[in-house]
Structures are given as structure tokens and as C-alpha cells.
Scaffold this motif. Structure first.
Motif, mmCIF file in Angstrom:
data_model
loop_
_atom_site.group_PDB
_atom_site.id
_atom_site.type_symbol
_atom_site.label_atom_id
_atom_site.label_comp_id
_atom_site.label_asym_id
_atom_site.label_seq_id
_atom_site.Cartn_x
_atom_site.Cartn_y
_atom_site.Cartn_z
ATOM 1 N N UNK A 104 7.099 2.348 -3.278
ATOM 2 C CA UNK A 104 7.021 1.241 -4.234
ATOM 3 C C UNK A 104 6.205 0.101 -3.647
ATOM 4 N N UNK A 105 6.443 -0.219 -2.391
ATOM 5 C CA UNK A 105 5.699 -1.313 -1.761
ATOM 6 C C UNK A 105 4.200 -1.007 -1.704
ATOM 7 N N UNK A 106 3.853 0.279 -1.586
ATOM 8 C CA UNK A 106 2.434 0.646 -1.604
ATOM 9 C C UNK A 106 1.813 0.367 -2.969
ATOM 10 N N UNK B 16 14.006 4.867 3.170
ATOM 11 C CA UNK B 16 12.809 4.088 3.535
ATOM 12 C C UNK B 16 11.525 4.652 2.936
ATOM 13 N N UNK B 17 11.510 5.970 2.670
ATOM 14 C CA UNK B 17 10.315 6.588 2.083
ATOM 15 C C UNK B 17 10.079 6.053 0.676
ATOM 16 N N UNK C 10 0.057 -7.227 -12.073
ATOM 17 C CA UNK C 10 1.361 -6.655 -11.784
ATOM 18 C C UNK C 10 2.350 -7.761 -11.449
ATOM 19 N N UNK C 11 3.563 -7.575 -11.943
ATOM 20 C CA UNK C 11 4.620 -8.531 -11.650
ATOM 21 C C UNK C 11 5.788 -7.806 -11.005
ATOM 22 N N UNK C 12 6.312 -8.404 -9.929
ATOM 23 C CA UNK C 12 7.551 -7.922 -9.323
ATOM 24 C C UNK C 12 8.592 -8.992 -9.581
#
Length: 197
Positions: free
Chosen positions: A157-159, A151-152, A1-3
Motif C-alpha cells: 500500500x505504501x508503494x 509488513x508485506x 491521490x488522497x490518504x
């Protein structure tokens, strides 16, 4: 995965399955529709799967979304907790509209006003958002939802990033309209040009 950010090249040329995420008011639907037009991909607004008249939920929405995701190419908004993992597993690119919270809320207010005066996009199922004056009486008012879900959506996405279960997925993080415009003019346009015969 790439961010990656607004200036990083997209790997692999033209994506065939792309979704856009962010809180209410971020511009998910507008950008997803724009991307589908530019790439010639099918696009269906996610809420049209979900909403029936009078804000009821269509009983077959999950099956309908999953059937749509079986296609080889599409664009859509990254929504629906019950189908999100299946959608993510099929994605090539997830565009993350990680706009500042106040920016997204201000856009939500502007969109609500436009819809009330008939200048905005109709809502799926023939539903109508409440006027701004019901902000103080309606706990589910869309402006409140935009503030609460900011924030949800970021956490979701961060998860996905932390779990790293989708090695081929590219997440493009864009903050603010200038970064969206820069990405469209730069890496996105170059990926389309490279894919042309």
C-alpha cells in the motif's frame, strides 16, 4: 491521490468500485461483503477466482478477475499480485485495514478455530485450513502467513502511495475495529446518504 482516516469525508459521493486490503485475518472479506451489501454492488470473494480443490490454482483466475473488473461497479479484496495494478487503476476507494500485527494474527487464530468446528465461512474450492496444532509442522500455516504478510501488505500500500500513479484514488486507512466502526457510521454512511436522490 488522497490518504485519509476514519473521520475524513469521502469525496465524490458513493464509490462504485471499492476494494479492501490488509493481511490475512484483518477482515478484508467480511468488510468487502458488508460494503457491497450496503451499496448494492456486486461482490465476488477473490479466493473463489484463485483456489481450486486441493489448494490448486485455477488456470483462468487472472482472466476471470480482469473480466470481473471490467464491470462498472464492484467490491472485492485487493489481492493478486499479477492483477493488482489493473485493479488499482479501476478503483475509486481502497480501504486499508492497517491493524496492529498481533490483532490480525489473533483474528486469524479465531477464524481458523471457527472453521475447524464448522462455524465459519467455507473456503473457496472446498479447501480446509489445517488445524492449529499443525502450526509447528506446516510452514504455510495460515497463522504464520498472517504474521509474515503483515509488513508485506503494508509495504504494498505504501508503494502505491509513494508512486502516486492514481490521482483519483482515495485510500482510507483504518487501524483497529473501532476505527472501522467509526468510518462505517460516519463518512461511509454520509456518502451513501448524499448519493440518495
Amino acid at each position: 491521490m488522497r490518504v485519509q482516516g476514519p473521520h475524513d469525508p469521502l469525496p465524490g459521493g458513493r464509490p462504485r468500485r471499492i476494494a479492501v486490503t490488509g493481511p490475512p485475518g484483518a477482515g478484508k472479506t467480511t468488510l468487502a461483503r458488508d460494503l457491497s451489501d450496503r451499496m448494492g454492488l456486486p461482490f465476488v470473494e477473490f479466493e473463489s477466482f484463485y483456489h481450486a480443490p486441493e489448494w490448486t490454482v485455477r488456470p483462468t483466475w487472472q482472466e476471470d478477475v480482469l473480466r470481473y473488473l471490467e464491470r462498472p461497479e464492484w467490491a472485492i479484496e485487493w489481492q493478486g499480485e499479477e492483477v493488482r495494478e489493473q485493479m488499482t487503476s479501476r478503483l475509486h476507494v481502497l480501504v486499508w485495514l492497517d491493524h496492529p500485527r498481533l490483532f490480525a494474527v489473533a483474528r486469524t487464530i479465531a477464524r481458523t478455530v471457527k472453521r475447524r468446528f464448522g462455524r465459519g465461512t467455507p473456503i473457496a474450492g472446498g479447501n480446509v485450513e489445517g488445524p492449529l496444532r499443525t502450526f509447528f509442522t506446516d510452514p504455510g500455516h495460515i497463522v504464520k502467513v498472517s504474521w509474515q504478510r503483515h509488513p508485506v501488505m503494508r509495504a504494498r500500500v505504501l508503494r502505491v502511495v509513494a508512486e502516486d500513479r492514481h490521482p483519483g484514488l482515495v485510500i482510507v486507512r483504518l487501524r483497529g475495529q473501532r476505527q472501522v466502526d467509526a468510518w462505517l457510521r460516519g463518512p461511509f454512511s454520509r456518502s451513501l446518504a448524499a448519493a440518495r436522490p
